[in-house]
Scaffold this motif. Structure first.
Motif, PDB file in Angstrom:
ATOM      1  N   THR A  53      24.968 129.023 104.462  1.00  0.00           N
ATOM      2  CA  THR A  53      26.307 129.477 104.058  1.00  0.00           C
ATOM      3  C   THR A  53      26.620 129.041 102.631  1.00  0.00           C
ATOM      4  N   LEU A  54      26.245 127.815 102.269  1.00  0.00           N
ATOM      5  CA  LEU A  54      26.476 127.338 100.905  1.00  0.00           C
ATOM      6  C   LEU A  54      25.599 128.098  99.918  1.00  0.00           C
ATOM      7  N   THR A  55      24.377 128.405 100.351  1.00  0.00           N
ATOM      8  CA  THR A  55      23.460 129.156  99.497  1.00  0.00           C
ATOM      9  C   THR A  55      24.001 130.554  99.231  1.00  0.00           C
ATOM     10  N   LYS A  56      24.528 131.213 100.263  1.00  0.00           N
ATOM     11  CA  LYS A  56      25.089 132.554 100.096  1.00  0.00           C
ATOM     12  C   LYS A  56      26.267 132.545  99.127  1.00  0.00           C
ATOM     13  N   ILE A  57      27.129 131.555  99.266  1.00  0.00           N
ATOM     14  CA  ILE A  57      28.285 131.450  98.371  1.00  0.00           C
ATOM     15  C   ILE A  57      27.828 131.239  96.936  1.00  0.00           C
ATOM     16  N   ALA A  58      26.889 130.328  96.737  1.00  0.00           N
ATOM     17  CA  ALA A  58      26.391 130.028  95.385  1.00  0.00           C
ATOM     18  C   ALA A  58      25.678 131.236  94.785  1.00  0.00           C
ATOM     19  N   ALA A  59      24.888 131.928  95.590  1.00  0.00           N
ATOM     20  CA  ALA A  59      24.176 133.104  95.092  1.00  0.00           C
ATOM     21  C   ALA A  59      25.161 134.180  94.647  1.00  0.00           C
ATOM     22  N   LYS A  60      26.197 134.400  95.447  1.00  0.00           N
ATOM     23  CA  LYS A  60      27.204 135.398  95.077  1.00  0.00           C
ATOM     24  C   LYS A  60      27.916 134.997  93.788  1.00  0.00           C
ATOM     25  N   GLU A  61      28.244 133.714  93.648  1.00  0.00           N
ATOM     26  CA  GLU A  61      28.901 133.241  92.426  1.00  0.00           C
ATOM     27  C   GLU A  61      27.989 133.409  91.216  1.00  0.00           C
ATOM     28  N   ALA A  62      26.671 133.354  91.424  1.00  0.00           N
ATOM     29  CA  ALA A  62      25.714 133.530  90.330  1.00  0.00           C
ATOM     30  C   ALA A  62      25.395 135.007  90.094  1.00  0.00           C
ATOM     31  N   GLY A  63      26.009 135.895  90.891  1.00  0.00           N
ATOM     32  CA  GLY A  63      25.785 137.323  90.715  1.00  0.00           C
ATOM     33  C   GLY A  63      24.583 137.854  91.469  1.00  0.00           C
ATOM     34  N   ILE A  64      24.112 137.100  92.453  1.00  0.00           N
ATOM     35  CA  ILE A  64      22.951 137.517  93.252  1.00  0.00           C
ATOM     36  C   ILE A  64      23.441 137.805  94.666  1.00  0.00           C
ATOM     37  N   ASP A  65      23.333 139.058  95.069  1.00  0.00           N
ATOM     38  CA  ASP A  65      23.827 139.408  96.402  1.00  0.00           C
ATOM     39  C   ASP A  65      22.756 140.054  97.280  1.00  0.00           C
ATOM     40  N   VAL A  66      21.507 139.773  96.959  1.00  0.00           N
ATOM     41  CA  VAL A  66      20.416 140.420  97.695  1.00  0.00           C
ATOM     42  C   VAL A  66      19.637 139.460  98.598  1.00  0.00           C
ATOM     43  N   LEU A  67      20.101 138.234  98.729  1.00  0.00           N
ATOM     44  CA  LEU A  67      19.345 137.245  99.502  1.00  0.00           C
ATOM     45  C   LEU A  67      19.822 137.084 100.942  1.00  0.00           C
ATOM     46  N   ASP A  68      20.926 137.728 101.306  1.00  0.00           N
ATOM     47  CA  ASP A  68      21.513 137.516 102.629  1.00  0.00           C
ATOM     48  C   ASP A  68      20.529 137.784 103.768  1.00  0.00           C
ATOM     49  N   ASP A  69      19.693 138.813 103.622  1.00  0.00           N
ATOM     50  CA  ASP A  69      18.725 139.139 104.692  1.00  0.00           C
ATOM     51  C   ASP A  69      17.676 138.052 104.865  1.00  0.00           C
ATOM     52  N   LEU A  70      17.364 137.333 103.781  1.00  0.00           N
ATOM     53  CA  LEU A  70      16.349 136.279 103.856  1.00  0.00           C
ATOM     54  C   LEU A  70      16.919 134.954 104.358  1.00  0.00           C
ATOM     55  N   LEU A  71      18.228 134.801 104.248  1.00  0.00           N
ATOM     56  CA  LEU A  71      18.863 133.533 104.625  1.00  0.00           C
ATOM     57  C   LEU A  71      19.220 133.529 106.109  1.00  0.00           C
ATOM     58  N   VAL A  72      18.194 133.573 106.925  1.00  0.00           N
ATOM     59  CA  VAL A  72      18.342 133.523 108.379  1.00  0.00           C
ATOM     60  C   VAL A  72      17.479 132.374 108.870  1.00  0.00           C
ATOM     61  N   GLY A  73      18.044 131.525 109.696  1.00  0.00           N
ATOM     62  CA  GLY A  73      17.307 130.353 110.172  1.00  0.00           C
ATOM     63  C   GLY A  73      17.204 129.309 109.078  1.00  0.00           C
ATOM     64  N   PRO A  74      16.503 128.219 109.358  1.00  0.00           N
ATOM     65  CA  PRO A  74      16.374 127.170 108.349  1.00  0.00           C
ATOM     66  C   PRO A  74      15.688 127.703 107.081  1.00  0.00           C
ATOM     67  N   SER A  75      16.324 127.471 105.954  1.00  0.00           N
ATOM     68  CA  SER A  75      15.783 127.965 104.690  1.00  0.00           C
ATOM     69  C   SER A  75      15.780 126.872 103.648  1.00  0.00           C
ATOM     70  N   ALA A  76      14.747 126.881 102.842  1.00  0.00           N
ATOM     71  CA  ALA A  76      14.676 125.987 101.688  1.00  0.00           C
ATOM     72  C   ALA A  76      14.433 126.860 100.471  1.00  0.00           C
ATOM     73  N   LEU A  77      14.991 126.439  99.343  1.00  0.00           N
ATOM     74  CA  LEU A  77      14.906 127.217  98.116  1.00  0.00           C
ATOM     75  C   LEU A  77      14.009 126.526  97.103  1.00  0.00           C
ATOM     76  N   THR A  78      13.154 127.314  96.486  1.00  0.00           N
ATOM     77  CA  THR A  78      12.348 126.818  95.378  1.00  0.00           C
ATOM     78  C   THR A  78      12.908 127.469  94.127  1.00  0.00           C
ATOM     79  N   PHE A  79      13.616 126.683  93.316  1.00  0.00           N
ATOM     80  CA  PHE A  79      14.155 127.179  92.059  1.00  0.00           C
ATOM     81  C   PHE A  79      13.083 127.005  90.995  1.00  0.00           C
ATOM     82  N   VAL A  80      12.618 128.118  90.443  1.00  0.00           N
ATOM     83  CA  VAL A  80      11.513 128.101  89.492  1.00  0.00           C
ATOM     84  C   VAL A  80      12.065 128.070  88.074  1.00  0.00           C
ATOM     85  N   TYR A  81      11.711 127.025  87.334  1.00  0.00           N
ATOM     86  CA  TYR A  81      12.171 126.886  85.950  1.00  0.00           C
ATOM     87  C   TYR A  81      11.033 127.119  84.967  1.00  0.00           C
TER      88      TYR A  81
END
Length: 172
Positions: A53-81
Motif C-alpha cells: 500500500t505504501l509502495t502504491k502511494i509512493a509510485a503514484k506520487e512519483a507519476g508511476i501508475d503501472v505497478l499495481d498489478d505486480l504489487l500482489v503478495g509480499p513484494s520487495a523493490l530493487t531501486f536501480v541507480y
C-alpha cells in the motif's frame, strides 16, 4: 502515522531517482540471505522490503501508475541507480542459487516489464562491454578507411618501382 509518511516520501524519492525498478517476491528467504542479496546489489541498486500500500502511494506520487498489478503478495523493490543490466543480472544470479526469490517484473523508462522482460535485461551485456565493442568497431572502421586511403599510393609506388626495375633491366 509520521513514519508512514516518511516512508512514502523516501520511496517517492527512490522512484524518481532510480533508472529502473525490479520487483521480487522474497518469501522463503532468511534474513542472512536478504543481507547477501543486498550486498550483491550494492554497487548498482538498493533492495527494500516495503508494504504494497505504501509502495502504491509512493509510485503514484512519483507519476508511476503501472505497478499495481505486480504489487500482489509480499513484494520487495530493487531501486536501480546504476546499470539496470547489472542489477537484473545480480537478481537472476541470486535467484539461481536461491529459488525462493522470484522476479515478478519491473518498471523501466515509463513502461512496466514482465518477469521475462527483466530476465531479458539480465541476458544483455553490460554497458561497459557494449561500449568496448562499439569502440572496437569504430577502430576497425577507421583502420579500414586508413588502409583504403593509403592503398592507391602504395599501388602507385609499386608500379613506379616495377617500371624502374624494367628500365634498369632493359638498359643493362
Amino acid at each position: 502515522m509520521a513514519t508512514k509518511e516518511a516512508t512514502v516520501a523516501e520511496l517517492t524519492t527512490n522512484f524518481r531517482e532510480s533508472a529502473a525498478v525490479w520487483l521480487t517476491d522474497y518469501r522463503g528467504l532468511s534474513v542472512s540471505e536478504l543481507k547477501e542479496l543486498r550486498s550483491a546489489l550494492r554497487a548498482d541498486a538498493s533492495y527494500a522490503v516495503v508494504k504494497n500500500t505504501l509502495t502504491k502511494i509512493a509510485a503514484k506520487e512519483a507519476g508511476i501508475d503501472v505497478l499495481d498489478d505486480l504489487l500482489v503478495g509480499p513484494s520487495a523493490l530493487t531501486f536501480v541507480y546504476g546499470d539496470p543490466v547489472n542489477a537484473a543480472k545480480a537478481l537472476r544470479n541470486f535467484a539461481k542459487d536461491h529459488p525462493a526469490l522470484v522476479i515478478k517484473g519491473g518498471y523501466f523508462e515509463g513502461a512496466p516489464l514482465s518477469a521475462e522482460e527483466v530476465d531479458a535485461f539480465a541476458k544483455l551485456e553490460s554497458r561497459e562491454v557494449l561500449l568496448g565493442k562499439l569502440a572496437g568497431a569504430v577502430k576497425a572502421s577507421l583502420f579500414a578507411a586508413a588502409y583504403l586511403f593509403t592503398a592507391p599510393q602504395a599501388s602507385a609506388v609499386r608500379a613506379i618501382d616495377q617500371l624502374r626495375q624494367k628500365k634498369e633491366s632493359q638498359g643493362a
